[in-house]
Design an enzyme around this catalytic site. Sequence first.
Site, mmCIF file in Angstrom:
data_model
loop_
_atom_site.group_PDB
_atom_site.id
_atom_site.type_symbol
_atom_site.label_atom_id
_atom_site.label_comp_id
_atom_site.label_asym_id
_atom_site.label_seq_id
_atom_site.Cartn_x
_atom_site.Cartn_y
_atom_site.Cartn_z
ATOM 1 N N GLY A 45 -6.252 -8.622 -9.207
ATOM 2 C CA GLY A 45 -4.933 -8.870 -8.927
ATOM 3 C C GLY A 45 -4.929 -8.848 -7.217
ATOM 4 O O GLY A 45 -6.008 -8.230 -6.627
ATOM 5 N N GLN A 50 -2.016 -9.695 1.278
ATOM 6 C CA GLN A 50 -3.567 -9.115 1.365
ATOM 7 C C GLN A 50 -4.481 -10.374 2.051
ATOM 8 O O GLN A 50 -5.772 -10.022 2.442
ATOM 9 C CB GLN A 50 -3.999 -8.679 0.056
ATOM 10 C CG GLN A 50 -3.396 -7.647 -0.429
ATOM 11 C CD GLN A 50 -3.739 -6.864 -1.920
ATOM 12 O OE1 GLN A 50 -3.793 -7.754 -2.984
ATOM 13 N NE2 GLN A 50 -4.946 -6.193 -1.621
ATOM 14 N N CYS A 92 -7.425 -0.771 -4.543
ATOM 15 C CA CYS A 92 -6.839 -1.992 -4.167
ATOM 16 C C CYS A 92 -7.680 -2.435 -3.035
ATOM 17 O O CYS A 92 -8.426 -1.677 -2.483
ATOM 18 C CB CYS A 92 -5.618 -1.340 -2.924
ATOM 19 S SG CYS A 92 -4.539 -2.780 -2.385
ATOM 20 N N LEU A 93 -7.776 -3.862 -3.190
ATOM 21 C CA LEU A 93 -8.766 -4.574 -2.454
ATOM 22 C C LEU A 93 -8.514 -4.458 -0.879
ATOM 23 O O LEU A 93 -9.614 -4.533 -0.258
ATOM 24 C CB LEU A 93 -8.830 -6.127 -2.504
ATOM 25 C CG LEU A 93 -8.961 -6.530 -4.110
ATOM 26 C CD1 LEU A 93 -9.076 -8.192 -4.105
ATOM 27 C CD2 LEU A 93 -10.468 -6.226 -4.279
ATOM 28 N N HIS A 134 1.587 -2.920 -8.952
ATOM 29 C CA HIS A 134 0.952 -2.676 -7.946
ATOM 30 C C HIS A 134 1.360 -3.992 -6.894
ATOM 31 O O HIS A 134 1.471 -3.885 -5.911
ATOM 32 C CB HIS A 134 -0.570 -2.699 -8.362
ATOM 33 C CG HIS A 134 -1.408 -2.656 -7.156
ATOM 34 N ND1 HIS A 134 -2.210 -1.423 -6.841
ATOM 35 C CD2 HIS A 134 -1.651 -3.522 -6.100
ATOM 36 C CE1 HIS A 134 -2.949 -1.628 -5.858
ATOM 37 N NE2 HIS A 134 -2.812 -2.729 -5.488
ATOM 38 N N GLU A 135 1.108 -5.114 -7.764
ATOM 39 C CA GLU A 135 1.462 -6.563 -6.860
ATOM 40 C C GLU A 135 2.838 -6.880 -6.322
ATOM 41 O O GLU A 135 3.050 -7.349 -5.235
ATOM 42 C CB GLU A 135 0.920 -7.727 -7.660
ATOM 43 C CG GLU A 135 -0.623 -7.523 -8.221
ATOM 44 C CD GLU A 135 -1.619 -7.234 -7.087
ATOM 45 O OE1 GLU A 135 -1.448 -7.431 -6.105
ATOM 46 O OE2 GLU A 135 -2.777 -6.881 -7.382
ATOM 47 N N HIS A 138 3.295 -4.582 -3.212
ATOM 48 C CA HIS A 138 2.526 -5.139 -2.337
ATOM 49 C C HIS A 138 3.755 -6.301 -1.517
ATOM 50 O O HIS A 138 3.736 -6.199 -0.250
ATOM 51 C CB HIS A 138 1.509 -6.098 -2.365
ATOM 52 C CG HIS A 138 -0.077 -5.663 -2.469
ATOM 53 N ND1 HIS A 138 -0.413 -4.860 -1.281
ATOM 54 C CD2 HIS A 138 -0.880 -5.078 -3.327
ATOM 55 C CE1 HIS A 138 -1.717 -4.368 -1.567
ATOM 56 N NE2 HIS A 138 -1.965 -4.415 -2.921
HETATM 57 NI NI NI Z 1 -3.496 -3.965 -3.923
#
Ligand code: NI
Length: 170
Positions: A45, A50, A92-93, A134-135, A138
């Site tokens: 995701g 990000q 998370c990236l 989660h997204e 963000h």
């Molecule tokens: Ni994330």
Amino acid sequence: MIYPIVKYGNPVLEKPAEPVTEFGDDLKKLVEDMFESMYAARGVGLAAPQIGISKRLAVIDITFKEDPNARLVLANPEIIHKEGRHKQSEGCLSIPEFREELSRAKKVTVRAQDENGKWFEKTGEELLARAFLHETDHLNGKLYLSHLSALKRDLIKRKIRKLVKAGEWG
Ligand code: NI
């Protein structure tokens, strides 16, 4: 085009993103770039903030390229239903190398627009439900750290500060 992933500490990650209003070729190109950037970073995701773009846009593929039909584009997503609880390890990236067990709703319905601006609703369970939450978080300037206990959150923040000092972050 593969964008570098913005890391925790960059203010773009902690401010609410702007709604997507134009559904033309530029958006489609951005969506393609986001999938490419997400796969390059080995994620399932990715939200536009990000990659430094403060737009309410996210892409998800919990199968990681296994199933082309599993690719999801969420523009202007809203969570409209949540039920149950499910605990799973989450990362998370933008906060690489860290993962934490986190309890979230088990079944989640999201309402969003696709890359053509068409509204749809989709219900996911477990990992997909988690990705929706989660997204969407963000896009509201919220990271999964905010769902952890203060103790765990501070521990991670302390470790990240050390990495920043050592020049090993961002
Ligand atoms: Ni994330």
